[in-house]
Design a protein around this motif. Structure first.
Motif, PDB file in Angstrom:
ATOM      1  N   GLU A  58      -4.066  23.043 -19.700  1.00  0.00           N
ATOM      2  CA  GLU A  58      -5.268  23.426 -19.264  1.00  0.00           C
ATOM      3  C   GLU A  58      -6.349  23.220 -20.673  1.00  0.00           C
ATOM      4  O   GLU A  58      -5.643  23.913 -20.968  1.00  0.00           O
ATOM      5  N   ASN A 119     -11.033  21.869 -15.848  1.00  0.00           N
ATOM      6  CA  ASN A 119     -11.997  21.905 -14.459  1.00  0.00           C
ATOM      7  C   ASN A 119     -12.928  21.871 -14.342  1.00  0.00           C
ATOM      8  O   ASN A 119     -13.401  21.896 -15.071  1.00  0.00           O
ATOM      9  N   GLU A 151      -9.511  19.140 -12.724  1.00  0.00           N
ATOM     10  CA  GLU A 151      -9.001  20.465 -12.023  1.00  0.00           C
ATOM     11  C   GLU A 151     -10.185  20.469 -10.976  1.00  0.00           C
ATOM     12  O   GLU A 151     -11.481  20.398 -11.627  1.00  0.00           O
ATOM     13  N   ASP A 181      -6.734  22.653  -7.449  1.00  0.00           N
ATOM     14  CA  ASP A 181      -6.174  23.149  -7.484  1.00  0.00           C
ATOM     15  C   ASP A 181      -5.989  23.926  -6.926  1.00  0.00           C
ATOM     16  O   ASP A 181      -6.697  23.760  -6.051  1.00  0.00           O
ATOM     17  N   LYS A 202      -1.746  21.251  -8.398  1.00  0.00           N
ATOM     18  CA  LYS A 202      -1.537  22.928  -8.356  1.00  0.00           C
ATOM     19  C   LYS A 202      -1.253  23.584  -7.869  1.00  0.00           C
ATOM     20  O   LYS A 202      -2.545  24.089  -6.602  1.00  0.00           O
ATOM     21  N   GLU A 238       1.852  27.268 -10.407  1.00  0.00           N
ATOM     22  CA  GLU A 238       0.876  27.801 -11.751  1.00  0.00           C
ATOM     23  C   GLU A 238       2.061  29.341 -11.597  1.00  0.00           C
ATOM     24  O   GLU A 238       2.166  29.400 -11.302  1.00  0.00           O
TER      25      GLU A 238
HETATM   26 CA    CA Z   1      -7.407  24.961 -13.347  1.00  0.00          CA
END
Ligand code: CA
Ligand code: C2E
Ligand code: CA
Ligand code: CA
Length: 281
Positions: A58, A119, A151, A181, A202, A238
């Motif tokens: 990421e 992101n 994301e 996300d 996620k 995460e």
């Molecule tokens: Ca993220």
């Protein structure tokens, strides 16, 4: 008592005024940073909980302020979004992340080529030509769409904006992966997961933190993992901070994870080293 009220009001106003000035200052400093390119990216491995090898990274942005040093995104993303500066900043992030993943992919063997996960904020999606920009950036970097994951937060999708969904559809047809996300924090209905162009959920760090001590949180995590399995989606947990987190999630059949247990976000060259020799800290 009346006087005290008035004083309080003045203090409140001057507090507001201070906050506003601060925000304006932040905004103009950020504007400057965007023009000067004062940002850097760090990369955090996304790891298979089966093999402990990284499948992707990421990309996480930092503001490299010439006087104040490195500033974390929670200090400026909100202002960047409000001001629209997230659009040029996000463009830089995408190009930089793809440039880096292109380098990694040139160096590493075919079987171990990672993707990069970027992101993307609502504002970027609302900008006309976002899909074209992604396509052009991929081409410029010389990487296949499979090297990119985007994301987006669940809250982005709550407006049920058809325009955003159709853009996501096009990107996914290209081969770009789409991740939701902070899944579980948006309080949205789950119905959208079925027909929509989504590959990855996620699970927010918050759930992982709490699942050890809280049976209900644990049940939620287990529920998300099995929901994802049934819908043919993959899952990234995460905020895996220790071996216990890892063991619990692996036991549940969660395929992928990310967190300080494996690695904090790294510079591009550190990430390459990690990729060649992954080891939990
Ligand atoms: Ca993220
Ligand atoms: P996020 O997307 O949920 O990113 C995960 C955050 O959790 C990152 O913080 C990461 O460093 C941190 N983290 C990862 N593993 C652990 C762990 O095991 N324990 C703890 N305590 N934290 C962990 P970071 O880098 O400060 O990013 C914060 C947020 O800023 C991100 O949250 C994301 O929403 C936003 N952001 C970062 N980069 C970008 C960007 O390029 N564009 C946009 N639009 N937003 C970004
Ligand atoms: Ca997240
Ligand atoms: Ca988060």
């Amino acid at each position: 008592a009346k006087g005290a009220g008035k004083n309080q009001w003045r203090r409140y106003q001057s507090h507001l005024h201070g906050a506003m000035v601060e925000r304006l200052e932040l905004r103009s400093a950020l504007d400057h940073a965007v023009n000067e390119g004062h940002f850097l990216l760090q990369y955090q491995p996304i790891v298979s909980l089966v093999t402990d090898e990284a499948v992707g990274f990421e990309a996480l942005v930092r503001w490299h302020h010439p006087a104040r040093g490195v500033i974390a995104p929670d200090q400026f993303i909100e202002v960047a979004e409000e001001s629209g500066l997230i659009v040029p900043m996000g463009r830089w992030v995408l190009d930089q992340a793809l440039h880096t993943v292109a380098q990694w992919r040139r160096i590493l063997p075919r079987t171990r080529q990672p993707y990069v996960s970027v992101n993307v904020s609502v504002r970027q999606f609302r900008e006309a030509g976002f899909v074209e920009q992604v396509r052009a950036s991929l081409e410029f970097a010389g990487v296949p769409p499979q090297a990119l994951m985007l994301e987006i937060t669940e809250t982005l999708l709550m407006g049920d904006d058809e325009h955003i969904w159709s853009d996501l559809e096009i990107l996914r047809d290209l081969g770009v992966r789409i991740a939701i996300d902070d899944f579980g924090t948006g309080y949205s209905s789950l119905g959208y997961l079925r027909q929509r162009p989504i590959d990855v959920l996620k699970i927010d760090k918050m759930f992982i933190d709490d699942m050890v001590a809280d049976d209900q949180q644990f049940a939620l995590v287990r529920g998300i993992v099995s929901l994802a399995q049934n819908l043919n989606l993959t899952v990234v947990a995460e905020g895996i901070e220790d071996a216990n987190h890892r063991a619990i999630l692996a036991q549940l059949g969660c395929p992928l994870g990310q967190g300080y247990y494996y690695s904090s976000p790294l510079d591009a060259t550190e990430a390459l080293t990690w990729l060649r020799n992954p080891q939990p800290i």
